[in-house]
Enzyme design. Sequence first.
Site, PDB file in Angstrom:
ATOM      1  N   TYR A   1       0.922  -1.241   0.148  1.00  0.00           N
ATOM      2  CA  TYR A   1      -0.047  -0.036   0.012  1.00  0.00           C
ATOM      3  C   TYR A   1       0.886   1.137  -0.160  1.00  0.00           C
ATOM      4  CZ  TYR A   1      -3.930  -3.118   1.439  1.00  0.00           C
ATOM      5  OH  TYR A   1      -4.758  -3.966   1.706  1.00  0.00           O
TER       6      TYR A   1
ATOM      7  N   HIS B   1      -0.003 -11.693   1.885  1.00  0.00           N
ATOM      8  CA  HIS B   1      -0.967 -10.855   1.152  1.00  0.00           C
ATOM      9  C   HIS B   1      -1.617 -11.743   0.219  1.00  0.00           C
ATOM     10  CE1 HIS B   1      -1.708  -6.455  -0.075  1.00  0.00           C
ATOM     11  NE2 HIS B   1      -2.881  -7.262   0.021  1.00  0.00           N
TER      12      HIS B   1
END
Length: 264
Positions: A39, A97
């Site tokens: 991110y 992830h």
Amino acid sequence: MQMPQIGLGTFRLKGDDAYNSVKTGLEVGYRHIDTAQIYDNEEEVGKALTDSGLPRAEVFVTTKIWNSNLGKENLIPSLMESLRKLQTSYVDLLLIHWPSKEFALKETLDELMKAKAQGLTKEIGISNFPIKETQEAIDLIGANNIYTNQIEIHPFLQNKKLVNFLNEKGIRVTAYMPLAYGKVMTDETLKSVGGIHDASPATVSMSWLLDQGFTVIPSSTKRSNLENNLKTRVKFLTSQDAIKIQSLDRNERLAQPEFSPKWD
């Protein structure tokens, strides 16, 4: 610390937007913040956490290891860098992830277990894992060591087969994109259900997810939305409402990168 059922997601938030969202979220009462290495906002999240003045133990922080860091050489060093950015000595939850096509899952899970043993994370888990990959993880470390599987769930993608499997295994479900990038706001069925209960489509969607026992991590930069999401009412939807919402499932997946696994 148990993971609060409503958290603040930071996907797609950069720079000041990420900082202000987290700072405001903590001010209005969020105690669960979700970020990830990819991110590119861990520094802003960390600064907001520090500037909030809240004791570290009062905020549940999740981050996720990116694909390139899932090998033995990079996982813990990359986690240490994340901790530096987050201005903390540990995270509450560390996730893989995405399933990796490059690194063996055993290698990655061994490193996650080491990170937990070293106190760098309180819990470990997975994200975007279909049934096959989740079962492989269970076979390697046991379902009791998998705190959650964070997956995309909203009225238009309900992931029922995977959810049923996770429930059977006793693994928590964390629903990301619970508002489908705002698409729930324009859906006529959700507006109709909301009209009956004096609730917005966002509240209907969030409540429907919470009623199923899921953790949800909506994202917003607006104080009013952050407040409303955090104060979502639960247990007001009827069985008829749920049937209407279930009818919206159309397998509309919004997170579909080219390296996605084979979905159930």
